[in-house]
Design a protein around this motif. Structure first.
Motif, PDB file in Angstrom:
ATOM      1  N   SER A 111       0.804  -1.166   0.022  1.00 21.19           N
ATOM      2  CA  SER A 111       0.000   0.040   0.008  1.00 21.19           C
ATOM      3  C   SER A 111       0.824   1.308   0.158  1.00 21.19           C
ATOM      4  N   LYS A 112       0.464   2.236  -0.804  1.00 20.46           N
ATOM      5  CA  LYS A 112       1.107   3.446  -0.828  1.00 20.46           C
ATOM      6  C   LYS A 112       0.380   4.395   0.233  1.00 20.46           C
ATOM      7  N   TYR A 113       1.023   5.315   0.868  1.00 19.44           N
ATOM      8  CA  TYR A 113       0.612   6.171   1.716  1.00 19.44           C
ATOM      9  C   TYR A 113       0.744   7.623   1.575  1.00 19.44           C
ATOM     10  N   ILE A 114      -0.300   8.373   1.994  1.00 15.71           N
ATOM     11  CA  ILE A 114      -0.062  10.094   1.688  1.00 15.71           C
ATOM     12  C   ILE A 114      -0.036  10.528   3.125  1.00 15.71           C
ATOM     13  N   GLN A 115       0.652  11.736   3.477  1.00 13.68           N
ATOM     14  CA  GLN A 115       0.440  12.159   4.909  1.00 13.68           C
ATOM     15  C   GLN A 115      -0.523  13.399   4.706  1.00 13.68           C
ATOM     16  N   ILE A 116      -1.593  13.182   5.898  1.00 15.68           N
ATOM     17  CA  ILE A 116      -2.602  14.340   5.887  1.00 15.68           C
ATOM     18  C   ILE A 116      -2.182  15.019   6.917  1.00 15.68           C
ATOM     19  N   THR A 117      -2.129  16.545   7.024  1.00 13.29           N
ATOM     20  CA  THR A 117      -2.038  17.425   8.102  1.00 13.29           C
ATOM     21  C   THR A 117      -3.208  18.100   8.416  1.00 13.29           C
ATOM     22  N   GLY A 118      -3.389  18.941   9.553  1.00 14.82           N
ATOM     23  CA  GLY A 118      -4.160  19.773   9.796  1.00 14.82           C
ATOM     24  C   GLY A 118      -4.073  20.409  11.077  1.00 14.82           C
ATOM     25  N   THR A 119      -5.148  21.195  11.526  1.00 15.50           N
ATOM     26  CA  THR A 119      -5.168  21.633  12.978  1.00 15.50           C
ATOM     27  C   THR A 119      -6.564  21.437  13.518  1.00 15.50           C
ATOM     28  N   ALA A 120      -6.499  21.434  14.865  1.00 12.35           N
ATOM     29  CA  ALA A 120      -7.844  21.060  15.667  1.00 12.35           C
ATOM     30  C   ALA A 120      -7.967  22.235  16.601  1.00 12.35           C
ATOM     31  N   PHE A 121      -8.940  23.057  16.243  1.00  8.86           N
ATOM     32  CA  PHE A 121      -9.111  24.290  17.196  1.00  8.86           C
ATOM     33  C   PHE A 121     -10.733  24.329  17.652  1.00  8.86           C
ATOM     34  N   ALA A 122     -10.826  24.850  18.887  1.00  7.43           N
ATOM     35  CA  ALA A 122     -11.997  25.371  19.492  1.00  7.43           C
ATOM     36  C   ALA A 122     -11.767  26.682  20.066  1.00  7.43           C
ATOM     37  N   GLU A 123     -12.189  27.059  21.345  1.00  4.57           N
ATOM     38  CA  GLU A 123     -11.843  28.208  21.697  1.00  4.57           C
ATOM     39  C   GLU A 123     -10.109  28.418  21.879  1.00  4.57           C
ATOM     40  N   ASN A 124      -9.206  27.321  22.253  1.00  6.41           N
ATOM     41  CA  ASN A 124      -8.213  27.373  22.093  1.00  6.41           C
ATOM     42  C   ASN A 124      -7.583  26.076  21.373  1.00  6.41           C
ATOM     43  N   PRO A 125      -6.222  26.069  20.823  1.00  5.49           N
ATOM     44  CA  PRO A 125      -6.005  24.857  20.170  1.00  5.49           C
ATOM     45  C   PRO A 125      -6.407  23.690  20.883  1.00  5.49           C
ATOM     46  N   LEU A 126      -6.813  22.438  20.278  1.00  8.48           N
ATOM     47  CA  LEU A 126      -7.101  21.310  20.800  1.00  8.48           C
ATOM     48  C   LEU A 126      -5.718  20.454  21.112  1.00  8.48           C
ATOM     49  N   LYS A 127      -5.058  20.499  22.113  1.00 11.05           N
ATOM     50  CA  LYS A 127      -3.876  19.676  22.371  1.00 11.05           C
ATOM     51  C   LYS A 127      -4.004  18.538  23.115  1.00 11.05           C
ATOM     52  N   ASP A 150      -7.304  25.759   4.658  1.00 18.05           N
ATOM     53  CA  ASP A 150      -6.461  26.958   4.827  1.00 18.05           C
ATOM     54  C   ASP A 150      -5.974  26.738   6.233  1.00 18.05           C
ATOM     55  N   ALA A 151      -4.616  26.921   6.573  1.00 25.61           N
ATOM     56  CA  ALA A 151      -4.011  26.586   7.768  1.00 25.61           C
ATOM     57  C   ALA A 151      -4.531  27.786   8.922  1.00 25.61           C
ATOM     58  N   THR A 152      -4.936  27.224  10.008  1.00 27.79           N
ATOM     59  CA  THR A 152      -5.371  27.712  11.272  1.00 27.79           C
ATOM     60  C   THR A 152      -4.344  28.007  12.281  1.00 27.79           C
ATOM     61  N   LYS A 153      -4.139  29.197  12.519  1.00 22.83           N
ATOM     62  CA  LYS A 153      -3.240  29.547  13.733  1.00 22.83           C
ATOM     63  C   LYS A 153      -3.567  30.230  14.840  1.00 22.83           C
ATOM     64  N   LEU A 154      -2.835  30.244  15.827  1.00 19.53           N
ATOM     65  CA  LEU A 154      -3.461  30.628  17.218  1.00 19.53           C
ATOM     66  C   LEU A 154      -3.879  32.443  16.822  1.00 19.53           C
ATOM     67  N   ASN A 155      -5.037  32.853  17.063  1.00 16.53           N
ATOM     68  CA  ASN A 155      -5.348  34.153  17.100  1.00 16.53           C
ATOM     69  C   ASN A 155      -5.507  34.785  15.830  1.00 16.53           C
ATOM     70  N   ASP A 156      -5.541  33.843  14.678  1.00 18.69           N
ATOM     71  CA  ASP A 156      -5.802  34.463  13.249  1.00 18.69           C
ATOM     72  C   ASP A 156      -7.155  34.602  13.049  1.00 18.69           C
ATOM     73  N   ASN A 157      -7.579  34.703  11.788  1.00 22.61           N
ATOM     74  CA  ASN A 157      -9.102  35.451  11.744  1.00 22.61           C
ATOM     75  C   ASN A 157      -9.842  34.032  12.030  1.00 22.61           C
ATOM     76  N   VAL A 158      -9.847  32.766  11.596  1.00 24.25           N
ATOM     77  CA  VAL A 158     -10.462  31.730  11.929  1.00 24.25           C
ATOM     78  C   VAL A 158     -10.901  31.458  13.479  1.00 24.25           C
ATOM     79  N   HIS A 159      -9.532  31.591  14.181  1.00 21.15           N
ATOM     80  CA  HIS A 159      -9.359  31.082  15.488  1.00 21.15           C
ATOM     81  C   HIS A 159     -10.225  32.198  16.278  1.00 21.15           C
ATOM     82  N   SER A 160      -9.979  33.533  16.062  1.00 13.07           N
ATOM     83  CA  SER A 160     -10.735  34.590  16.894  1.00 13.07           C
ATOM     84  C   SER A 160     -12.303  34.463  16.276  1.00 13.07           C
ATOM     85  N   ASN A 161     -12.597  34.293  15.229  1.00 11.86           N
ATOM     86  CA  ASN A 161     -13.921  33.930  15.269  1.00 11.86           C
ATOM     87  C   ASN A 161     -14.741  32.798  15.616  1.00 11.86           C
ATOM     88  N   ILE A 162     -14.000  31.531  15.811  1.00  8.16           N
ATOM     89  CA  ILE A 162     -14.330  30.606  16.688  1.00  8.16           C
ATOM     90  C   ILE A 162     -14.574  31.149  18.194  1.00  8.16           C
TER      91      ILE A 162
END
Length: 360
Positions: free
Chosen positions: A38-54, A172-184
């Protein structure tokens, strides 16, 4: 010569035909199963709510009920990565940590986010509660997913959120205090303050049926501190980050003195006070003094959410730790939504020193 041939024939008669090259000729034409890699690909992303879901569990259900090659967890910034078989897209995704569960979807590419916005759009597209769709649902129609995303972003604008329509909340990449995070953050804080819906799950039941009118209006947070209004006009503010304020001057807070504090490690009494532009945190022979100035470098900042945090980080002050004078010391005030101090912490980088005081 004939005798030799006869002996060979007797030997073949007593042994297997295959060993002597005889038997059904069709056996030699059969195609044997060859294991495929089997050939595998790498999936990346971020998990956010009020704060990053660590340290959250990230799971996927792809074609043929396959998933990630190995278990996947998010880091302290909510970032995660995992491998799936390259021919098994699309995939349904989930993030789970304690009582928080959100869902998302990827049908192409190698990046996907998981947050309350992707969760609600999945509900709109599938017509199901995301937790049920994740386990039993079908692949999402691309056109319906795009339409749901556009309708969601339009509703958020109508509800006075400033979610950037050019941003793809799924990819699109979500980062701390960016537009998506602040709206969440604004969305969750506004949801918490409304009185019609019991909680986020109650909202999902309406959103899945296309009832977007129940998404709460964005509430402008007006923080207080021990019955005094925090003067947000004393800070710089970028409208793209509605819950984040920087370069706050001394007018941010009125003078105060809080004496009912104790050190979390040894129970020593602490005192936190502000006089003019100086904030002081004291306990026995330890004292943090800092000026609250809009010229601080790096700038002090105020982050609003469910409660808020005032972080004062600059080099224009010193910490007297016994006979030591420590530089680059940060002072963080965590304040509840009701304006009461939750904790105040001081920390030095070199040498490393830290203490936290909380109300008795």
């Amino acid at each position: 010569m004939k005798k030799t041939t006869y002996l060979f024939g007797l030997l073949c008669g007593s042994l297997s035909l295959a060993a002597c090259g005889g038997g059904d000729s069709s056996d030699s034409n059969q195609v044997k199963d060859i294991p495929t890699t089997s050939k595998y690909i790498q999936i990346t992303g971020t998990a956010f709510a009020e704060n990053p879901l660590k340290n959250a569990n990230i799971q996927a259900i792809c074609q043929d009920n396959t998933g990630f090659k190995e278990s996947v967890k998010s880091n302290e910034y909510g970032e995660w990565q995992g491998q799936i078989e390259s021919d098994k897209l699309p995939c349904r995704l989930s993030v789970n940590i304690e009582k928080e569960n959100y869902y998302s979807y990827i049908d192409q590419g190698t990046r996907v986010n998981i947050n309350p916005f992707t969760d609600m759009i999945v509900a709109m597209t599938s017509g199901q509660v995301p937790s049920i769709w994740y386990k039993t649902g079908k692949d999402l129609n691309k056109d319906q997913l795009l339409t749901a995303t556009q309708n969601f972003q339009k509703t958020m604008q109508e509800k006075h959120y400033n979610l950037d329509n050019k941003i793809n909340v799924f990819t699109d990449a979500t980062k701390l205090n960016d537009n998506v995070h602040s709206n969440i953050q604004s969305f969750l804080a506004s949801l918490d303050k409304q009185v019609i819906l019991k909680n986020y799950d109650a909202l999902l039941l309406l959103v899945k049926d296309g009832n977007l009118k129940q998404i709460p209006e964005r509430i402008t947070l007006v923080p207080i501190f021990y019955d005094q209004t925090v003067n947000l006009s004393a800070c710089s503010h970028n409208s793209n980050f509605p819950t984040f304020y920087t370069n706050c001057s001394s007018n941010l807070l009125q003078d105060f003195e809080i004496t009912n504090l104790v050190d979390t490690q040894n129970g020593e009494k602490c005192i936190l006070k502000k006089q003019a532009d100086v904030i002081t945190l004291m306990k026995n022979n330890v004292q943090v003094r800092t000026s609250l100035s809009n010229k601080d470098i790096p700038p002090n900042h105020l982050s609003l959410g469910d409660g808020y945090k005032l972080s004062i980080q600059n080099t224009n002050f010193s910490l007297e730790w016994g006979q030591q004078v420590l530089k680059e010391f940060s002072l963080d005030l965590d304040v509840s939504d009701q304006g009461q101090l939750i904790s105040v912490s001081g920390k030095s980088n070199e040498p490393k020193q830290e203490f936290t005081c909380v109300p008795q």
